[in-house]
Each structure stands twice: as C-alpha cells, then as structure tokens.
Motif scaffolding. Structure first.
Motif, PDB file in Angstrom:
ATOM      1  N   MET A 166      -1.210   6.191  -3.466  1.00 55.24           N
ATOM      2  CA  MET A 166      -0.088   6.843  -2.790  1.00 55.24           C
ATOM      3  C   MET A 166       0.129   6.136  -1.449  1.00 55.24           C
ATOM      4  SD  MET A 166       0.244  10.706  -1.184  1.00 55.24           S
ATOM      5  CE  MET A 166       0.860  11.570  -2.638  1.00 55.24           C
ATOM      6  N   PRO A 167       1.255   5.475  -1.257  1.00 58.86           N
ATOM      7  CA  PRO A 167       1.547   4.922   0.071  1.00 58.86           C
ATOM      8  C   PRO A 167       1.863   6.050   1.060  1.00 58.86           C
ATOM      9  CG  PRO A 167       2.852   3.846  -1.655  1.00 58.86           C
ATOM     10  CD  PRO A 167       2.290   5.095  -2.245  1.00 58.86           C
ATOM     11  N   VAL A 168       1.246   5.988   2.216  1.00 56.59           N
ATOM     12  CA  VAL A 168       1.536   6.935   3.298  1.00 56.59           C
ATOM     13  C   VAL A 168       2.055   6.107   4.475  1.00 56.59           C
ATOM     14  CG1 VAL A 168       0.619   8.691   4.850  1.00 56.59           C
ATOM     15  CG2 VAL A 168      -0.264   8.512   2.506  1.00 56.59           C
ATOM     16  N   ILE A 169       3.316   6.299   4.780  1.00 52.99           N
ATOM     17  CA  ILE A 169       3.963   5.472   5.792  1.00 52.99           C
ATOM     18  C   ILE A 169       4.017   6.232   7.107  1.00 52.99           C
ATOM     19  CG2 ILE A 169       5.929   4.016   6.302  1.00 52.99           C
ATOM     20  CD1 ILE A 169       4.463   3.417   3.608  1.00 52.99           C
TER      21      ILE A 169
ATOM     22  N   SER B  75      -5.974  17.732   2.661  1.00 58.01           N
ATOM     23  CA  SER B  75      -4.967  18.752   2.349  1.00 58.01           C
ATOM     24  C   SER B  75      -4.827  18.926   0.838  1.00 58.01           C
ATOM     25  CB  SER B  75      -3.627  18.396   2.991  1.00 58.01           C
ATOM     26  OG  SER B  75      -3.131  17.155   2.507  1.00 58.01           O
ATOM     27  N   MET B  76      -4.941  17.835   0.084  1.00 57.09           N
ATOM     28  CA  MET B  76      -4.874  17.917  -1.372  1.00 57.09           C
ATOM     29  C   MET B  76      -6.074  18.661  -1.951  1.00 57.09           C
ATOM     30  SD  MET B  76      -3.514  14.142  -2.511  1.00 57.09           S
ATOM     31  CE  MET B  76      -4.030  14.466  -4.206  1.00 57.09           C
TER      32      MET B  76
ATOM     33  N   ALA C 252       0.911  13.371   8.385  1.00 58.76           N
ATOM     34  CA  ALA C 252       0.435  12.677   7.186  1.00 58.76           C
ATOM     35  C   ALA C 252      -0.248  13.638   6.218  1.00 58.76           C
ATOM     36  CB  ALA C 252      -0.523  11.555   7.578  1.00 58.76           C
ATOM     37  N   ALA C 253      -1.065  14.536   6.747  1.00 59.99           N
ATOM     38  CA  ALA C 253      -1.749  15.514   5.897  1.00 59.99           C
ATOM     39  C   ALA C 253      -0.750  16.400   5.171  1.00 59.99           C
ATOM     40  CB  ALA C 253      -2.687  16.371   6.741  1.00 59.99           C
ATOM     41  N   ALA C 254       0.260  16.858   5.894  1.00 59.16           N
ATOM     42  CA  ALA C 254       1.266  17.730   5.290  1.00 59.16           C
ATOM     43  C   ALA C 254       2.102  16.982   4.265  1.00 59.16           C
ATOM     44  CB  ALA C 254       2.151  18.323   6.383  1.00 59.16           C
ATOM     45  N   ALA C 255       2.455  15.742   4.558  1.00 59.90           N
ATOM     46  CA  ALA C 255       3.294  14.972   3.640  1.00 59.90           C
ATOM     47  C   ALA C 255       2.586  14.712   2.317  1.00 59.90           C
ATOM     48  CB  ALA C 255       3.709  13.654   4.288  1.00 59.90           C
ATOM     49  N   ALA C 256       1.295  14.389   2.365  1.00 60.32           N
ATOM     50  CA  ALA C 256       0.554  14.087   1.136  1.00 60.32           C
ATOM     51  C   ALA C 256       0.518  15.282   0.196  1.00 60.32           C
ATOM     52  CB  ALA C 256      -0.861  13.632   1.477  1.00 60.32           C
ATOM     53  N   VAL C 257       0.193  16.452   0.730  1.00 58.88           N
ATOM     54  CA  VAL C 257       0.125  17.627  -0.138  1.00 58.88           C
ATOM     55  C   VAL C 257       1.520  18.104  -0.525  1.00 58.88           C
ATOM     56  CG1 VAL C 257       0.060  19.449   1.641  1.00 58.88           C
ATOM     57  CG2 VAL C 257      -1.157  19.761  -0.520  1.00 58.88           C
TER      58      VAL C 257
ATOM     59  N   LEU D 108       4.751   8.724  -0.226  1.00 66.02           N
ATOM     60  CA  LEU D 108       5.566   8.314  -1.365  1.00 66.02           C
ATOM     61  C   LEU D 108       4.905   8.714  -2.679  1.00 66.02           C
ATOM     62  CD1 LEU D 108       6.608   4.734  -0.193  1.00 66.02           C
ATOM     63  CD2 LEU D 108       7.784   6.908   0.213  1.00 66.02           C
ATOM     64  N   VAL D 109       5.715   8.802  -3.702  1.00 64.35           N
ATOM     65  CA  VAL D 109       5.187   9.080  -5.036  1.00 64.35           C
ATOM     66  C   VAL D 109       4.240   7.945  -5.416  1.00 64.35           C
ATOM     67  CG1 VAL D 109       5.801   9.359  -7.464  1.00 64.35           C
ATOM     68  CG2 VAL D 109       7.229  10.385  -5.685  1.00 64.35           C
ATOM     69  N   PRO D 110       3.021   8.261  -5.847  1.00 65.65           N
ATOM     70  CA  PRO D 110       2.057   7.197  -6.148  1.00 65.65           C
ATOM     71  C   PRO D 110       2.446   6.382  -7.372  1.00 65.65           C
ATOM     72  CG  PRO D 110       1.189   9.350  -6.768  1.00 65.65           C
ATOM     73  CD  PRO D 110       2.448   9.600  -6.019  1.00 65.65           C
ATOM     74  N   GLY D 111       1.930   5.167  -7.396  1.00 63.37           N
ATOM     75  CA  GLY D 111       2.174   4.278  -8.526  1.00 63.37           C
ATOM     76  C   GLY D 111       1.168   3.155  -8.533  1.00 63.37           C
TER      77      GLY D 111
END
Length: 261
Positions: free
Chosen positions: A43-46, A186-187, A64-69, A128-131
């Motif tokens: 998962m890209p975290v920008i 967070s996840m 970042a923590a909030a965006a990932a979850v 971002l959506v992981p890939g």
C-alpha cells in the motif's frame, strides 16, 4: 460519523494470524524465501511535505494512520466493491506499506489515484489502494522514499475518546517509517474490533482519527502484550505492531502499541 455501514471483512486474515505473528522468532519475521518478488504487494502511503510549509510530524503520522485504515473500511473495499479484490490479495500476505513524500504538482497527481486522503491539523496523507509493487504507476514511483524526516514536536496529552498509537520510545524511526507503522497499527486495531464483534465502533470512529504519542518507558512496558496478546486485548484493549525489520529497525521489533480509548 463515517456516514456508511462497513464490516471490515477484508481484515479478517490479519486478525487470524495476529497471535502467531507475535510469537514468531525474530529471525523468521523477515523470511521471504517463499515469496515471488514479482508478486509482492504494498500500500503506497503518500505524505504531503511541502518545502515552504512542512507539516508537524505528529499530525502527519495521525493523518497516515487514519488514511490507511480508511481505505480498508471504505465501502469500495466491501464485498463486490471496486477495491475489494485488491485489498483481499494484499491482506492475505504481508501488509507492506511504502511511504513516499510529495509536494506541489506531484501531490496533485497522486490525489487522482484510487485511495483516501486524510488531513489532520493541516497535515495530509493519502493511502492508495494496494497493488503489486512492480505495477505501481509512475505518479508513485517517481516520488522519493527518503527525505521524509521531520523534527519531533510536543503534541500534548491525547484527546479523549480516540485510539492512541504509542510509538516505541526505545526505537528511532524516520517520519516515513513511522507513518507505515502507525498505518499497520490502525488496521490491526480495526481487525481486532471486528474479531471481537465490535464493528459498531466503526460507525462512531469520526474520520478514523487516532492520536500518535510516545510514552515513557514505564507506560510502554505496562502496555506491552508480552507473550499474552489475547490477554492484552481483553484487559487493556491493546494490540502490537511487530515489524519484519526490512528497513531501519531490527527484525521482530515491536514498533507501535495501539490502544482503544
């Protein structure tokens, strides 16, 4: 309120292997001999770090923590959602995250990619959506991984009613590394809530807000699950992030303790 019902079902594999992961020998946490490098997913975290007005470190980590979850608990990640298959393929393996920094036009370009942006106190992060890493778009691969360091700040006591992500006070991490770790935290917290039948919390989790703080050594030791992760969750509502140690920290290091309010 999030404004939509979510189940967090994509996180079930994470909850299922949590205790086993914490119990692995340290050297086994970064054993990737069974992985095909071309199939590795992340998962890209920008992190938005503008040169003229860089954000505060704590606010950026909280974003970042909030965006990932938020990506995991988005309706598009539910069964039949457009993100579902990508999330399932990623969570079934290691939940790698790669934090990169962006500013200006590069940040604007990343905002057009599938994902979720969270802003906390003027600091923005987009998960971002992981890939597959080898398939990452140029808007992501052209961004720098290094250079994401920000000075420590003094955020004060955590606000009431939000999960707290406690950074290991004995470990030094760049902002980029810490952003990935609090995203894991967070996840894991969401996965534990779902496994415990507490998905009602998701609807009440305003903007998926988390507080990021560094405790003193005594507090860290008191919260640490040790060899009883189930007991730590039951008694203290704590889950632990244990890193594989590919960058910055030793394999098997517990980097973050996530605690429900």
């Amino acid at each position: 309120m999030t404004g939509f019902p979510v189940t967090g079902a994509v996180l079930d594999p994470l909850a299922a292997r949590y205790a086993e992961w914490l119990g692995l020998p340290a050297a086994a946490t970064n054993d990737v001999t069974d992985e095909d490098p071309t199939l590795v997913r992340a998962m890209p975290v920008i992190l938005r770090i503008e040169r003229a007005e860089p954000p505060s470190r704590t606010a950026l980590l909280e974003a970042a923590a909030a965006a990932a979850v938020a990506v995991c608990l988005d309706p598009r990640s539910e069964q039949d959602g457009e993100w579902h298959d990508a999330l399932v393929s990623w969570v079934d393996g290691r939940i790698r995250k790669v934090a990169r920094r962006a500013r200006g036009a590069h940040w604007a370009a990343v905002e057009e990619l599938p994902g979720v942006t969270i802003t906390v106190a003027g600091a923005s992060a987009r998960a971002l959506v992981p890939g597959r890493v080898v398939d990452a778009p140029k808007e992501v691969t052209r961004l720098q991984i290094s250079g994401s360091e920000l000075p420590e700040d003094e955020p004060g006591a955590p606000p009431d009613g939000v999960p707290v992500l406690w950074l290991n006070p004995k470990v030094t991490m760049t902002a980029g590394k810490a952003a990935a770790q609090v995203g894991h935290a967070s996840m894991l917290l969401a996965a534990a809530l779902r496994a415990d039948g507490q998905t009602d919390f998701f609807a009440e989790w305003k903007d998926f807000r988390c507080a990021v703080r560094t405790p003193d050594l005594r507090t860290w030791a008191a919260l640490h699950p040790g060899d009883d992760p189930a007991g730590a969750w039951r008694r203290r509502r704590v889950v632990a992030v244990r890193d594989a140690g590919f960058t910055e920290v030793d394999p098997g290091t517990v980097t973050v303790l996530a605690q429900l309010p």
